[in-house]
Structure formats: C-alpha cells, structure tokens
Write a protein that holds these residues in place. Structure first.
Motif, mmCIF file in Angstrom:
data_model
loop_
_atom_site.group_PDB
_atom_site.id
_atom_site.type_symbol
_atom_site.label_atom_id
_atom_site.label_comp_id
_atom_site.label_asym_id
_atom_site.label_seq_id
_atom_site.Cartn_x
_atom_site.Cartn_y
_atom_site.Cartn_z
ATOM 1 N N GLY A 106 0.805 -1.387 -0.002
ATOM 2 C CA GLY A 106 0.009 -0.202 0.141
ATOM 3 C C GLY A 106 0.842 1.219 -0.109
ATOM 4 N N LEU A 107 2.057 1.268 -0.644
ATOM 5 C CA LEU A 107 2.768 2.409 -0.523
ATOM 6 C C LEU A 107 2.254 3.468 -1.734
ATOM 7 C CD1 LEU A 107 6.130 0.743 -0.190
ATOM 8 C CD2 LEU A 107 4.430 1.380 1.778
ATOM 9 N N ASN A 108 1.202 3.982 -1.600
ATOM 10 C CA ASN A 108 0.591 4.701 -2.738
ATOM 11 C C ASN A 108 1.095 5.989 -3.165
ATOM 12 O OD1 ASN A 108 -1.267 2.676 -2.889
ATOM 13 N ND2 ASN A 108 -2.201 3.626 -1.209
ATOM 14 N N ASN A 109 2.291 6.371 -2.386
ATOM 15 C CA ASN A 109 2.911 7.848 -2.908
ATOM 16 C C ASN A 109 4.322 7.388 -3.417
ATOM 17 O OD1 ASN A 109 4.208 6.592 -0.558
ATOM 18 N ND2 ASN A 109 5.042 8.506 0.330
ATOM 19 N N ILE A 110 4.239 6.298 -3.990
ATOM 20 C CA ILE A 110 5.688 5.859 -4.727
ATOM 21 C C ILE A 110 5.326 5.927 -6.088
ATOM 22 C CG2 ILE A 110 7.202 4.092 -5.425
ATOM 23 C CD1 ILE A 110 7.123 3.115 -2.440
ATOM 24 N N ARG A 111 6.358 6.600 -7.219
ATOM 25 C CA ARG A 111 6.164 6.692 -8.443
ATOM 26 C C ARG A 111 7.292 5.846 -9.092
ATOM 27 N NH1 ARG A 111 2.313 7.827 -6.460
ATOM 28 N NH2 ARG A 111 1.152 9.877 -6.114
ATOM 29 N N LEU A 112 7.129 5.398 -10.067
ATOM 30 C CA LEU A 112 8.262 4.724 -10.735
ATOM 31 C C LEU A 112 8.621 5.285 -12.159
ATOM 32 C CD1 LEU A 112 7.050 1.027 -10.295
ATOM 33 C CD2 LEU A 112 8.476 2.416 -8.725
ATOM 34 N N ILE A 113 9.848 5.629 -12.447
ATOM 35 C CA ILE A 113 10.186 5.949 -13.790
ATOM 36 C C ILE A 113 11.299 5.170 -14.282
ATOM 37 C CG2 ILE A 113 11.321 8.109 -14.850
ATOM 38 C CD1 ILE A 113 10.138 9.922 -12.722
#
Length: 250
Positions: A106-113
């Motif tokens: 539930g680590l919803n504030n992580i963005r992947l690039i």
C-alpha cells in the motif's frame, strides 16, 4: 526457470520498449540477490542506516528521489514512503515483483520512472553529459539518493563501448562517472551517495587474484563511513574465489 519466465513477461508488459533489453540483467541481479541474501545483509543494513541518518535532520520532507532503485534491497523504502509526501524511484527497469511488492504494502505515494541515468548517448554525440539535469524539473525536491549505481554505470557503459570498438572507453566512463557526481554536488537539496569504489577477487588463502578501481580514477566526496560488500561470496563465482567490493557512504 518458470518463475523467471513469468517475471520477464510481466516486467516486459510494463517496461518501455527501449529499456526491455535490460530486463535480463535485472533478472540476473534478482537471482544473485536471492542466492547471496545472507552475505549481502550487512551491506544492505549499512545502506539503510545511512539513508535513515540522512533524513533525520531534514525539516522538509516533500519529495525524495532514489536513483538506481533496482530491487529496493539497499533502500529503506517503507520508511521513506512514510517520511516523505512522494518518493520517486528511477531506474532502467522496475521488475514486476518489485511493483507487486510496492502495491501489496500500500505504498501509494511511490512513483516509478524508467530512465537511462548514464548520459552515454550525449557523451558519444560529443555533448557534455548531464544525466541528472532532469532533477531540476522535480518539484519540491528535498532528498536525492544515489543507490549503488555509479559503478554500475561505469561497468555497463564500458561493456557497451568495448563491444562497439570505441577507441578510449576509459575516458568516456570517467566522464560519465564525473557527470553523475557533479550532478549530485550541484543539487540544492540533501543528497546521499552510496557507491562501491574498488573491488578485489581473492582465494580462500586471502591472496588477491584480481583488483581494480570501479570509478576509473574519478575522486569521490569524503566518506562518512565505508565497508566491504561480498558481492560474490565463495561458491558464487567459483568454489575457491570470492569478489569483495569496497563501499562508501557520503
């Protein structure tokens, strides 16, 4: 082999086409990490501790960027997610298992690039590489972690240059490593540099069979701490050989 095939297929579906050739090397690292988990644990714990220390005095914790996030083994990602509003993970490939791990927790504030952080294309084109220039476009940037990626840029680009028959791969590799370190130094936010700087291969008697500077002679910032990382313990490279890297945190 079935698990690896599923992992490859699932990762390819969510990886931009230009970065799909790197999936196999990511899977190779994934396999080695599982085999060498016990030997790697102290290194990973040292990385986690240094990143935690870097964040403790920070007053603002809006956006954190991790360069070379990889398998997330050397980054305390759960804690970063709790401490920062947004955490951006940047690497060539984010394996499907890593994506699933993030989602399940539930680590919803992580963005992947997905991004090439080497700067090689610019260097070969004759322009000054600025691989971290994109960070100037990241709003509210308070922390950048370079997570054991600098030496990997050197190793990967050297192989590519040697395969293409480039006349002076050392000069290009040194230029790319210097550009990464300079890019970190020029940032206006807090930074944490983790990198291996030297390696040696030894036998069971301790005799050094091979060694080299992983950063091609490029000077690094003064280390706040350092340690040895048995990247390939006995049994991984061969029954009677091990490869140990020297790591610094700065």
């Amino acid at each position: 082999m079935i698990v690896e095939a599923i992992q490859y297929a699932a990762t390819a579906l969510v990886t931009p086409k230009e970065f799909r050739p790197f999936i196999r090397s990511s899977l190779g690292l994934w396999g080695r990490a599982k085999r060498c988990a016990k030997a790697w644990r102290p290194h990973e714990e040292n990385c986690h501790a240094f990143i935690r220390e870097a964040t403790l005095p920070m007053r603002q914790r809006r956006t954190a960027v991790v360069l070379g996030s990889g398998l997330l083994r050397d980054v305390p990602i759960v804690e970063l997610s709790k401490r920062f509003d947004t955490v951006v993970l940047v690497d060539l490939v984010h394996l499907a298992s890593v994506r699933a791990w993030i989602k399940v927790r539930g680590l919803n504030n992580i963005r992947l690039i997905s991004r090439d952080l080497s700067g090689l294309s610019h260097a070969l084109a004759g322009t000054a590489p600025e691989p971290l220039g994109f960070l100037r476009q990241v709003p509210y940037l308070d922390l950048v972690v370079s997570a054991n990626i600098v030496s990997q840029i050197g190793v990967g680009c050297r192989r590519k240059l040697e395969r293409s028959g480039h006349a002076d791969p050392d000069a290009i590799v040194a230029q790319l490593i210097r550009a990464h370190l300079d890019g970190l130094a020029q940032l206006q936010c807090r930074t944490a540099l983790l990198t291996d700087v030297h390696y040696h291969v030894s036998d069971r008697s301790g005799a050094v069979l091979e060694e080299d500077d992983l950063l091609c002679g490029v000077p690094v910032p003064a280390a706040k701490r350092s340690w040895d990382w048995p990247v390939a313990p006995f049994g991984e490279l061969g029954r009677d050989r091990q490869a140990v890297h020297r790591v610094i945190a700065a």
